[in-house]
Design a protein around this motif. Structure first.
Motif, PDB file in Angstrom:
ATOM      1  N   PHE A 144      30.983  -5.155  -1.139  1.00  0.00           N
ATOM      2  CA  PHE A 144      29.596  -4.722  -2.330  1.00  0.00           C
ATOM      3  C   PHE A 144      30.211  -5.369  -3.569  1.00  0.00           C
ATOM      4  CE2 PHE A 144      28.517  -2.247   1.536  1.00  0.00           C
ATOM      5  CZ  PHE A 144      27.500  -2.356   1.555  1.00  0.00           C
ATOM      6  N   THR A 145      29.055  -6.119  -4.433  1.00  0.00           N
ATOM      7  CA  THR A 145      28.960  -5.994  -5.771  1.00  0.00           C
ATOM      8  C   THR A 145      29.793  -4.819  -6.784  1.00  0.00           C
ATOM      9  OG1 THR A 145      26.629  -6.038  -5.682  1.00  0.00           O
ATOM     10  CG2 THR A 145      27.205  -7.698  -5.615  1.00  0.00           C
ATOM     11  N   ASN A 146      30.621  -4.653  -7.324  1.00  0.00           N
ATOM     12  CA  ASN A 146      30.945  -3.945  -7.966  1.00  0.00           C
ATOM     13  C   ASN A 146      32.366  -3.304  -7.144  1.00  0.00           C
ATOM     14  OD1 ASN A 146      30.333  -4.520 -10.545  1.00  0.00           O
ATOM     15  ND2 ASN A 146      28.380  -3.904 -10.035  1.00  0.00           N
ATOM     16  N   ALA A 147      32.821  -3.164  -6.228  1.00  0.00           N
ATOM     17  CA  ALA A 147      33.045  -2.325  -5.235  1.00  0.00           C
ATOM     18  C   ALA A 147      34.840  -2.260  -6.078  1.00  0.00           C
ATOM     19  CB  ALA A 147      33.084  -3.064  -3.791  1.00  0.00           C
ATOM     20  N   PHE A 148      35.525  -1.556  -5.528  1.00  0.00           N
ATOM     21  CA  PHE A 148      37.269  -1.254  -5.965  1.00  0.00           C
ATOM     22  C   PHE A 148      37.786  -0.975  -4.924  1.00  0.00           C
ATOM     23  CE2 PHE A 148      40.906   0.772  -7.054  1.00  0.00           C
ATOM     24  CZ  PHE A 148      41.655  -0.690  -7.905  1.00  0.00           C
ATOM     25  N   HIS A 149      38.492  -1.269  -4.321  1.00  0.00           N
ATOM     26  CA  HIS A 149      39.119  -0.996  -3.094  1.00  0.00           C
ATOM     27  C   HIS A 149      40.888  -1.156  -3.023  1.00  0.00           C
ATOM     28  CE1 HIS A 149      35.234  -0.098  -1.016  1.00  0.00           C
ATOM     29  NE2 HIS A 149      35.355  -1.487  -1.151  1.00  0.00           N
ATOM     30  N   GLY A 150      41.691  -1.186  -4.225  1.00  0.00           N
ATOM     31  CA  GLY A 150      42.650  -1.272  -4.473  1.00  0.00           C
ATOM     32  C   GLY A 150      43.359  -2.461  -4.662  1.00  0.00           C
ATOM     33  N   MET A 151      44.913  -2.828  -5.261  1.00  0.00           N
ATOM     34  CA  MET A 151      45.800  -3.556  -5.788  1.00  0.00           C
ATOM     35  C   MET A 151      46.325  -4.667  -4.996  1.00  0.00           C
ATOM     36  SD  MET A 151      44.161  -3.468  -9.163  1.00  0.00           S
ATOM     37  CE  MET A 151      45.488  -4.474 -10.029  1.00  0.00           C
ATOM     38  N   SER A 152      46.391  -4.052  -3.354  1.00  0.00           N
ATOM     39  CA  SER A 152      47.382  -5.206  -2.669  1.00  0.00           C
ATOM     40  C   SER A 152      46.179  -6.038  -2.473  1.00  0.00           C
ATOM     41  CB  SER A 152      47.831  -3.925  -1.673  1.00  0.00           C
ATOM     42  OG  SER A 152      46.692  -3.330  -0.862  1.00  0.00           O
ATOM     43  N   VAL A 210      38.130  -7.567  -0.514  1.00  0.00           N
ATOM     44  CA  VAL A 210      37.202  -6.509  -0.365  1.00  0.00           C
ATOM     45  C   VAL A 210      36.734  -5.618  -2.026  1.00  0.00           C
ATOM     46  CG1 VAL A 210      36.681  -6.469   1.870  1.00  0.00           C
ATOM     47  CG2 VAL A 210      38.211  -4.817   0.445  1.00  0.00           C
ATOM     48  N   THR A 211      37.890  -6.072  -2.994  1.00  0.00           N
ATOM     49  CA  THR A 211      37.086  -5.418  -4.866  1.00  0.00           C
ATOM     50  C   THR A 211      36.256  -6.556  -5.289  1.00  0.00           C
ATOM     51  OG1 THR A 211      39.015  -4.150  -4.434  1.00  0.00           O
ATOM     52  CG2 THR A 211      38.256  -5.305  -6.758  1.00  0.00           C
ATOM     53  N   GLY A 212      35.435  -6.056  -6.101  1.00  0.00           N
ATOM     54  CA  GLY A 212      34.471  -7.029  -6.426  1.00  0.00           C
ATOM     55  C   GLY A 212      35.062  -7.725  -8.064  1.00  0.00           C
ATOM     56  N   ASN A 213      35.633  -6.981  -8.448  1.00  0.00           N
ATOM     57  CA  ASN A 213      36.236  -6.687 -10.277  1.00  0.00           C
ATOM     58  C   ASN A 213      37.121  -7.807 -10.339  1.00  0.00           C
ATOM     59  OD1 ASN A 213      38.077  -6.841 -12.679  1.00  0.00           O
ATOM     60  ND2 ASN A 213      36.478  -4.856 -12.891  1.00  0.00           N
ATOM     61  N   ALA A 214      36.306  -9.227 -11.093  1.00  0.00           N
ATOM     62  CA  ALA A 214      36.587 -10.481 -11.056  1.00  0.00           C
ATOM     63  C   ALA A 214      38.650 -10.261 -11.957  1.00  0.00           C
ATOM     64  CB  ALA A 214      36.059 -11.350 -11.994  1.00  0.00           C
ATOM     65  N   LYS A 272      40.743  -8.221 -11.650  1.00  0.00           N
ATOM     66  CA  LYS A 272      41.735  -7.445 -10.742  1.00  0.00           C
ATOM     67  C   LYS A 272      41.688  -8.591  -8.986  1.00  0.00           C
ATOM     68  CE  LYS A 272      41.931  -3.245 -12.280  1.00  0.00           C
ATOM     69  NZ  LYS A 272      41.037  -3.176 -13.071  1.00  0.00           N
ATOM     70  N   ARG A 273      40.767  -8.980  -9.051  1.00  0.00           N
ATOM     71  CA  ARG A 273      40.925 -10.534  -8.015  1.00  0.00           C
ATOM     72  C   ARG A 273      41.543 -11.394  -8.957  1.00  0.00           C
ATOM     73  NH1 ARG A 273      37.455 -10.587  -3.934  1.00  0.00           N
ATOM     74  NH2 ARG A 273      37.921 -12.823  -3.466  1.00  0.00           N
ATOM     75  N   ALA A 274      42.140 -11.790  -9.801  1.00  0.00           N
ATOM     76  CA  ALA A 274      42.361 -13.081 -10.142  1.00  0.00           C
ATOM     77  C   ALA A 274      43.796 -12.201 -10.513  1.00  0.00           C
ATOM     78  CB  ALA A 274      41.712 -13.250 -11.904  1.00  0.00           C
ATOM     79  N   GLY A 275      44.447 -11.390 -10.809  1.00  0.00           N
ATOM     80  CA  GLY A 275      45.553 -10.589 -10.843  1.00  0.00           C
ATOM     81  C   GLY A 275      46.491 -11.214  -9.351  1.00  0.00           C
ATOM     82  N   ALA A 276      45.757 -11.585  -8.754  1.00  0.00           N
ATOM     83  CA  ALA A 276      46.411 -11.816  -6.721  1.00  0.00           C
ATOM     84  C   ALA A 276      47.143 -12.892  -7.067  1.00  0.00           C
ATOM     85  CB  ALA A 276      45.150 -11.984  -5.482  1.00  0.00           C
ATOM     86  N   GLY A 277      47.023 -13.854  -7.548  1.00  0.00           N
ATOM     87  CA  GLY A 277      47.558 -15.447  -8.170  1.00  0.00           C
ATOM     88  C   GLY A 277      46.690 -16.496  -6.012  1.00  0.00           C
ATOM     89  N   ILE A 278      46.657 -15.912  -5.535  1.00  0.00           N
ATOM     90  CA  ILE A 278      46.357 -16.743  -4.537  1.00  0.00           C
ATOM     91  C   ILE A 278      44.582 -16.550  -4.067  1.00  0.00           C
ATOM     92  CG2 ILE A 278      48.561 -16.473  -3.442  1.00  0.00           C
ATOM     93  CD1 ILE A 278      47.816 -14.790  -0.967  1.00  0.00           C
ATOM     94  N   PRO A 279      44.214 -17.079  -3.351  1.00  0.00           N
ATOM     95  CA  PRO A 279      42.961 -17.041  -2.354  1.00  0.00           C
ATOM     96  C   PRO A 279      42.745 -15.597  -1.451  1.00  0.00           C
ATOM     97  CG  PRO A 279      43.661 -19.340  -2.065  1.00  0.00           C
ATOM     98  CD  PRO A 279      44.629 -18.639  -2.759  1.00  0.00           C
ATOM     99  N   LEU A 280      41.726 -15.285  -2.378  1.00  0.00           N
ATOM    100  CA  LEU A 280      41.261 -13.507  -1.373  1.00  0.00           C
ATOM    101  C   LEU A 280      40.170 -14.145  -0.326  1.00  0.00           C
ATOM    102  CD1 LEU A 280      41.594 -11.269  -4.459  1.00  0.00           C
ATOM    103  CD2 LEU A 280      43.035 -11.862  -3.174  1.00  0.00           C
ATOM    104  N   VAL A 281      40.458 -14.148   0.964  1.00  0.00           N
ATOM    105  CA  VAL A 281      39.359 -14.773   1.908  1.00  0.00           C
ATOM    106  C   VAL A 281      39.426 -13.299   2.833  1.00  0.00           C
ATOM    107  CG1 VAL A 281      41.129 -16.700   2.467  1.00  0.00           C
ATOM    108  CG2 VAL A 281      41.871 -15.437   3.577  1.00  0.00           C
ATOM    109  N   HIS A 282      38.792 -13.863   3.908  1.00  0.00           N
ATOM    110  CA  HIS A 282      37.992 -13.199   5.458  1.00  0.00           C
ATOM    111  C   HIS A 282      37.689 -11.660   4.521  1.00  0.00           C
ATOM    112  CE1 HIS A 282      40.701 -15.167   6.836  1.00  0.00           C
ATOM    113  NE2 HIS A 282      41.655 -14.857   6.902  1.00  0.00           N
ATOM    114  N   GLY A 283      37.261 -12.246   2.910  1.00  0.00           N
ATOM    115  CA  GLY A 283      35.950 -10.626   2.288  1.00  0.00           C
ATOM    116  C   GLY A 283      34.924 -10.945   2.272  1.00  0.00           C
ATOM    117  N   THR A 284      33.747 -10.642   2.163  1.00  0.00           N
ATOM    118  CA  THR A 284      32.119 -11.288   1.976  1.00  0.00           C
ATOM    119  C   THR A 284      30.918  -9.871   1.241  1.00  0.00           C
ATOM    120  OG1 THR A 284      32.063 -12.625   3.834  1.00  0.00           O
ATOM    121  CG2 THR A 284      30.326 -12.686   2.709  1.00  0.00           C
ATOM    122  N   PRO A 285      31.085 -10.560  -0.271  1.00  0.00           N
ATOM    123  CA  PRO A 285      30.429  -9.346  -0.697  1.00  0.00           C
ATOM    124  C   PRO A 285      29.106  -9.601  -1.173  1.00  0.00           C
ATOM    125  CG  PRO A 285      31.042 -11.134  -2.055  1.00  0.00           C
ATOM    126  CD  PRO A 285      31.298 -11.727  -0.838  1.00  0.00           C
TER     127      PRO A 285
END
Length: 423
Positions: A139-147, A153-157, A159-172
């Motif tokens: 869901f929008t604005n969700a936070f579920h962890g940093m791995s 499945v986390t919404g924060n832009a 935090k997501r940007a820190g992954a450095g790769i596409p974050l797939v298989h999740g739909t908000p």
């Protein structure tokens, strides 16, 4: 009064730039007890942070500390992987007797690793294994962890940007009241599920927080959660409730979903489950979902026996007397509610709204940078509070459940002062 500036040289020269909380609270803490942290100069800081929700029973709780010291002094097993130990047996028996059984929850218990994101990763992996599908809805604005799986499945832009790769298989999808009540609940979600041309792959599961902590203290209504549970059952999707920050009594009941009267398929628990701030997490799931092969999901530190000891002591001390702690938490919550209502009324041009449940509350400002200034000013006056929300626009209150009414009142007065002084 002369205030000695703390020596932060070693932290600034040797520790990574990734550090964050220490920037908001520029001092060196030395000891802690109950709802108070003391820096090396002896200054007292009232704690409305509680280890980001990891210290629901306060710092160095004497009952838990005694149990831990007794265990260590008799050379109890410290590291045990997933071996059977007396400490693990005591925890499992106590957790079943005091938490699962009274609530008629049919859960198996998995120890996936020491942190909340470990629990979320195991929940996502299990859901995909059970359903044979890849997609998970969050869901929008969700936070579920940093791995990586949790970030997907986390919404924060940021935090997501820190992954450095596409974050797939999740739909908000939109969280409760995302459209301010102008759109019926789950209209978009259900339409996508039923439309063969929507492009949404059939999800294995839906993961949700009943109160979005890092997302800005967004509280889901019980009826919204019930409708979500019914939608998941109707559409053959598993429901995962992330209770990592809101569980262990934070909203009143032991699990935050109890008020809604639902039974999720999978529940993740961490933070205050050990009671003492020791790393520990659980992934709970219905028995029929236990399709793991031995060793299919493991980790070196999933058997933190000292954490089992303090967790058992916490359950015995605070959850063996029926709903006593729940009633106390709700009473403290009413105290916060009344204080925030007054702060809001007296600062109407600046405060957008306040919201919360139990002992988790947020105060949102129209000026999104105001929350940070309020938190810094509160620190100057000896109160530790953090901010949350996608733009850190919400002051977040997360005191220990064991805080006294006088301590709570003191902190709320400091918050009131900080709001006024940052106008």
């Amino acid at each position: 009064m002369t205030v000695t500036q703390p020596d932060l040289t070693v932290f600034e020269s040797l520790e990574s730039e990734v550090r964050s909380y220490c920037r908001a609270w520029p001092t060196v803490f030395d000891r802690a007890q109950g709802s108070h942290l003391y820096d090396e100069e002896g200054r007292d800081h009232l704690d409305f942070f509680a280890g980001a929700g990891s210290l629901n029973y306060g710092h160095n709780n004497p009952v838990l500390k005694r149990a831990l010291l007794d265990y260590l002094e008799r050379d109890g097993v410290t590291h045990g992987l997933d071996m059977s130990t007396t400490a693990k047996r005591s925890f499992l028996e106590t957790f079943h007797r005091l938490v699962l059984q009274p609530r008629h929850l049919p859960y198996k218990v998995m120890f996936p690793g020491p942190t909340g994101t470990n629990a979320v990763e195991s929940a996502l992996k299990l859901a995909r294994k059970v359903k044979g599908r890849e997609s998970v809805v969050s869901f929008t604005n969700a936070f579920h962890g940093m791995s990586l799986g949790s970030l997907a499945v986390t919404g924060n832009a940021f935090k997501r940007a820190g992954a450095g790769i596409p974050l797939v298989h999740g739909t908000p999808m939109p969280f409760d009241n995302y459209f301010d009540g102008t759109v019926p609940d789950f209209l978009w979600f259900e339409r996508l599920l039923e439309d063969q041309g929507s492009g949404l792959d059939k999800p294995a599961a839906v993961i949700v927080e009943t109160v979005q902590g890092e997302g800005g203290i967004n509280v889901a209504r019980p009826e919204w959660l019930r409708a979500l549970a019914e939608l998941c059952e109707r559409q053959d999707m598993l429901l995962i409730v992330d209770d990592i920050q809101m569980g262990c009594g934070r909203t009143g009941a032991f699990f935050s979903f109890e008020e809604a009267g639902i039974t999720p398929d999978i529940v993740t628990v961490s933070k205050s489950i050990s009671g003492y701030g020791l790393p520990m997490s659980l992934c709970l799931f219905k028995g029929e979902l236990d399709v793991w092969e031995p060793g299919e999901h493991n980790g070196t530190f999933r058997g933190n026996n000292p954490a089992f000891v303090t967790a058992t002591a916490a359950l015995e001390a605070y959850w063996s007397e029926g709903d006593a702690l729940e009633k106390q938490t709700l009473a403290r919550g009413l105290q916060v509610d009344q204080a925030l209502a007054q702060i809001t009324a007296e600062n109407r041009p600046h405060v957008k709204e306040y919201r919360g449940r139990g002992l988790v509350w947020g105060l949102e400002f129209h000026d999104k940078e105001r929350a940070g200034r309020v938190a810094r000013r509160a620190f100057d006056h000896g109160l530790l509070i953090e901010t949350s929300g996608p733009e850190s626009e919400v002051v977040k209150l997360l005191p220990a459940l064991t805080i006294t009414p006088d301590e709570l009142d003191e902190g709320l007065r400091v918050l009131d002062r900080a709001v006024r002084e940052t106008a």
